[in-house]
Design a protein around this motif. Structure first.
Motif, short mmCIF file in Angstrom:
data_model
loop_
_atom_site.label_atom_id
_atom_site.label_comp_id
_atom_site.label_asym_id
_atom_site.label_seq_id
_atom_site.Cartn_x
_atom_site.Cartn_y
_atom_site.Cartn_z
N PHE A 32 0.83 -1.21 0.00
CA PHE A 32 0.00 0.00 0.00
C PHE A 32 0.86 1.26 0.00
CE2 PHE A 32 -2.39 3.34 2.17
CZ PHE A 32 -3.51 3.40 1.37
N ALA A 33 1.91 1.27 0.80
CA ALA A 33 2.80 2.43 0.86
C ALA A 33 3.51 2.63 -0.48
CB ALA A 33 3.82 2.26 1.98
N ALA A 34 3.93 1.54 -1.12
CA ALA A 34 4.60 1.65 -2.43
C ALA A 34 3.64 2.21 -3.47
CB ALA A 34 5.14 0.30 -2.86
N LEU A 35 2.39 1.76 -3.45
CA LEU A 35 1.39 2.29 -4.39
C LEU A 35 1.13 3.77 -4.12
CD1 LEU A 35 -1.18 -0.64 -4.52
CD2 LEU A 35 0.28 0.18 -6.37
N ALA A 36 1.05 4.16 -2.86
CA ALA A 36 0.82 5.57 -2.52
C ALA A 36 1.98 6.44 -3.00
CB ALA A 36 0.62 5.71 -1.01
N VAL A 37 3.21 5.98 -2.80
CA VAL A 37 4.37 6.75 -3.26
C VAL A 37 4.38 6.83 -4.78
CG1 VAL A 37 6.90 6.70 -3.40
CG2 VAL A 37 5.76 6.30 -1.21
N GLY A 38 4.03 5.74 -5.46
CA GLY A 38 3.96 5.74 -6.92
C GLY A 38 2.93 6.73 -7.45
N VAL A 39 1.75 6.75 -6.83
CA VAL A 39 0.70 7.69 -7.26
C VAL A 39 1.15 9.13 -7.01
CG1 VAL A 39 -1.63 8.51 -6.72
CG2 VAL A 39 -1.20 6.08 -7.03
N TRP A 40 1.80 9.36 -5.87
CA TRP A 40 2.28 10.72 -5.56
C TRP A 40 3.31 11.17 -6.61
CZ3 TRP A 40 7.14 12.48 -3.74
CH2 TRP A 40 7.16 13.81 -3.35
#
Length: 78
Positions: A32-40
């Motif tokens: 989830f954190a990796a996806l959030a960083v990718g979207v950011w």
């Protein structure tokens, strides 16, 4: 240390948890954190690219002037 070695050290810790309780766990949080960083990062890049766009819309012609300027049988190509 390799990722497989790190996971083998974490397996005994996971067995101490209640087996009837289902949670996403550390792996779920990491994904989830990796996806959030990718979207950011994607949004930051998009804002940078959209800032480079220079767009001015052409002013609209009055409705009456448009009808008078074109003959009835002519086709207008875009």
């Amino acid at each position: 240390m390799y990722a497989t070695q790190a996971l083998t050290h974490l397996v005994p810790l996971a067995e101490e948890l209640d087996k009837n309780k289902v949670t996403p766990g550390v792996l779920g949080f990491i994904v989830f954190a990796a996806l959030a960083v990718g979207v950011w990062l994607l949004m930051k890049s998009m804002n940078r690219h959209m800032g480079k766009v220079d767009f001015e819309e052409a002013p609209e012609e009055p409705a009456g002037a448009k009808d008078e300027a074109e003959p009835a049988g002519s086709a207008r190509q875009k």
